[in-house]
Design a protein around this motif. Structure first.
Motif, PDB file in Angstrom:
ATOM      1  N   TRP A   1      35.769  16.067  79.683  1.00 26.55           N
ATOM      2  CA  TRP A   1      36.443  16.831  78.635  1.00 26.55           C
ATOM      3  C   TRP A   1      36.555  18.290  79.042  1.00 26.55           C
ATOM      4  O   TRP A   1      35.597  18.884  79.526  1.00 26.55           O
TER       5      TRP A   1
ATOM      6  N   GLU B   1      36.730  21.932  77.647  1.00 23.87           N
ATOM      7  CA  GLU B   1      36.425  22.714  76.448  1.00 23.87           C
ATOM      8  C   GLU B   1      37.086  24.085  76.611  1.00 23.87           C
ATOM      9  O   GLU B   1      36.769  24.824  77.544  1.00 23.87           O
TER      10      GLU B   1
ATOM     11  N   GLN C   1      38.328  26.525  69.187  1.00 21.34           N
ATOM     12  CA  GLN C   1      38.270  25.848  70.470  1.00 21.34           C
ATOM     13  C   GLN C   1      38.863  24.450  70.360  1.00 21.34           C
ATOM     14  O   GLN C   1      38.897  23.858  69.293  1.00 21.34           O
TER      15      GLN C   1
ATOM     16  N   HIS D   1      39.128  20.576  72.595  1.00 24.17           N
ATOM     17  CA  HIS D   1      38.599  19.732  73.659  1.00 24.17           C
ATOM     18  C   HIS D   1      39.683  18.751  74.069  1.00 24.17           C
ATOM     19  O   HIS D   1      40.194  17.993  73.232  1.00 24.17           O
TER      20      HIS D   1
ATOM     21  N   ASN E   1      40.741  15.541  76.534  1.00 24.87           N
ATOM     22  CA  ASN E   1      40.183  14.433  77.305  1.00 24.87           C
ATOM     23  C   ASN E   1      40.886  14.393  78.667  1.00 24.87           C
ATOM     24  O   ASN E   1      41.868  13.676  78.861  1.00 24.87           O
TER      25      ASN E   1
END
Length: 299
Positions: free
Chosen positions: A98, A100, A135, A137, A139
């Protein structure tokens, strides 16, 4: 939290040459929360160092573990307005990766996110509009798998100075229980340096993987030198624009490495366009990765 909402604030006094350990997870932000910590010194010129450590134990939330499966330390760092890069992966079915991506400003920031697979082909481009302190995330592993790629690197460009921190987080699951067996992360950083050095170590049954990416628009010729306690060996490679490679230093047999040895790795480019490089110390077991430890490489 992920939306940018302030959860809690605390004032701390750290003595000269002192240290304070603070629960930065369940005890401070609360259970089942995702976000980031912002450290604001009262004296903006005062030097300090900070880390956050993620632990994985064998207990349920709220209970004391009797053993730990992993511990991963991540350095606090200043936000950037430059293009940042980091590696991404989808190399095994037990691996999750992931990205971030965090806006540290009190204003909206747009971030361009690109993913390239090893040959240089761009497999993903999107623009993220992050409100203050938000934020996201992504994949990255799933994106790579959609394009039949097992590795690659990500480039992130914010539209404001001092706006962005990001990291690529890798999780490996226990195939029996489904729990997380081990974890590591790579910070997104500027691709800089014509010569980059670090150390390898293949004791304890480890392999060391050297990852190098050329984020520039021109080919780069590399010389990789490996110094062991007994010998110096080198290889010359050319890396195409926007491409990368991952090289096992021991099992590739390109260098005069022997098990249970350590030494120096140096990468020298023929121009100053800037390289992205990481060295991963990797040990496997019958169940999969035992641990993976990134070792810093320095310009």
């Amino acid at each position: 939290d992920m939306s940018g909402r302030v959860l809690r604030a605390k004032t701390l006094l750290i003595p000269a040459q002192g240290r304070i350990d603070l629960d930065g997870g369940h005890g401070f932000a609360g259970p089942q929360m995702v976000g980031f910590h912002e450290i604001v010194p009262a004296d903006g010129q005062a030097p300090y160092h900070a880390d956050i450590v993620r632990y994985g134990g064998n207990a349920q939330a709220g209970a004391e573990p009797t053993a730990y499966r992993f511990a991963y330390a991540q350095n606090a760092r200043a936000a950037s307005g430059q293009m940042l890069q980091t590696f991404v992966s989808a190399s095994s079915s037990s691996e999750e990766n992931w990205l971030e991506i965090i806006n540290t400003l009190t204003q909206k920031v747009r971030v361009a996110v690109e993913l390239h697979e090893p040959s240089g082909r761009r497999v993903h481009l999107e623009y993220l509009d992050l409100v203050a302190h938000e934020q996201r995330h992504l994949n990255a592993g799933a994106i790579l798998r959609q394009h039949n790629a097992s590795t690659g690197f990500a480039s992130l460009q914010p539209d404001a100075p001092n706006a962005l921190i990001a990291q690529s987080m890798f999780y490996y699951r226990d195939t029996g229980t489904g729990g997380i067996a081990t974890v590591y992360g790579l910070p997104a950083k500027e691709a800089v340096g014509r010569t980059i050095t670090g150390s390898y170590n293949v004791f304890l049954g480890m392999e060391n993987y050297l990852q190098v990416a050329n984020p520039s628009d021109a080919p780069v010729s590399l010389t990789i030198r490996v110094t062991t306690p007994l010998a110096l060996s080198e290889q010359r490679l050319e890396i195409a624009p926007q491409s990368m490679f991952s090289l096992p230093l021991l099992t590739s047999r390109l260098f005069d490495l022997t098990p249970d040895s350590y030494g120096l790795v140096a990468i020298e480019a023929n121009n100053s366009a800037g390289l992205l490089a990481e060295l991963l110390r990797y040990r496997t077991s019958n169940e999969g990765p035992d641990f993976i430890v990134p070792v810093p490489l320095h310009p």
